[in-house]
Design an enzyme around this catalytic site. Structure first.
Site, PDB file in Angstrom:
ATOM      1  CD  GLU A   1      55.686  57.315  13.155  1.00  0.00           C
ATOM      2  OE1 GLU A   1      56.709  57.708  12.579  1.00  0.00           O
ATOM      3  OE2 GLU A   1      54.692  56.906  12.560  1.00  0.00           O
ATOM      4  CB  CYS A   2      53.097  60.962  17.132  1.00  0.00           C
ATOM      5  SG  CYS A   2      51.987  62.349  17.474  1.00  0.00           S
TER       6      CYS A   2
END
Length: 171
Positions: free
Chosen positions: A64-65
């Protein structure tokens, strides 16, 4: 903590370690600021190769991210893992900010985004992200890139508040 409840967690450093730990069956690359460490990350070519080979062979992974950015070919032309086809680039302002709802396999997942970057990827997207603006307007965008057994996206998800999502990831 939740991952530790469902199995053994083995920690590693993508900067210091030379390869992924042996015999893992799930790789979690959480958020962070890879752009701050991009030169150090890029210099650890053994780890970049280890991750790419494992993902190419089908290791289950959720990123994520910052983890998403790390899996791209590069961040601002500095080499990264190269598993996802495309690049990451830093921007001068926030691109997405605030709480939203991620829709994945008929599961509504609470999430948030906060990033001053964007990715330009040639990968299939897997979910919608929906946000209600302060004016009440519904804003919708596609995210969640799926390749082999890897799912990567910008939204940050708190696993304890989204148990159905973590169950789906660990299948």
């Amino acid at each position: 903590e939740l991952l530790e409840e469902v199995g053994e967690v083995v920690y590693f450093s993508p900067i210091r370690d030379k390869k992924l730990p042996e015999n893992i069956d799930f790789l979690y690359l959480g958020g962070g600021y890879p752009e701050v460490f991009k030169d150090q990350l890029s210099k650890n070519t053994d780890m970049l190769r280890s991750i790419k080979e494992a993902l190419d062979k089908g290791l289950n992974c959720y990123a994520e991210c910052g983890g998403l950015m790390y899996l791209t070919e590069n961040i601002d032309s500095v080499n990264m893992v190269g598993f996802l086809n495309g690049n990451s680039e830093m921007t001068k302002s926030l691109n997405r900010f605030g709480y939203a709802t991620l829709l994945f396999k008929n599961i509504e997942i609470n999430c948030h985004e906060f990033h001053k970057s964007k990715v330009n990827l040639n990968e299939e997207t897997m979910y919608d992200v929906i946000k209600t603006s302060y004016t009440g307007e519904k804003i919708n965008w596609r995210c969640g890139y799926k390749k082999n057994n890897t799912l990567a996206g910008y939204p940050h998800v708190h696993f304890f508040g989204n148990l159905e999502f973590i169950k789906e990831l660990l299948k």
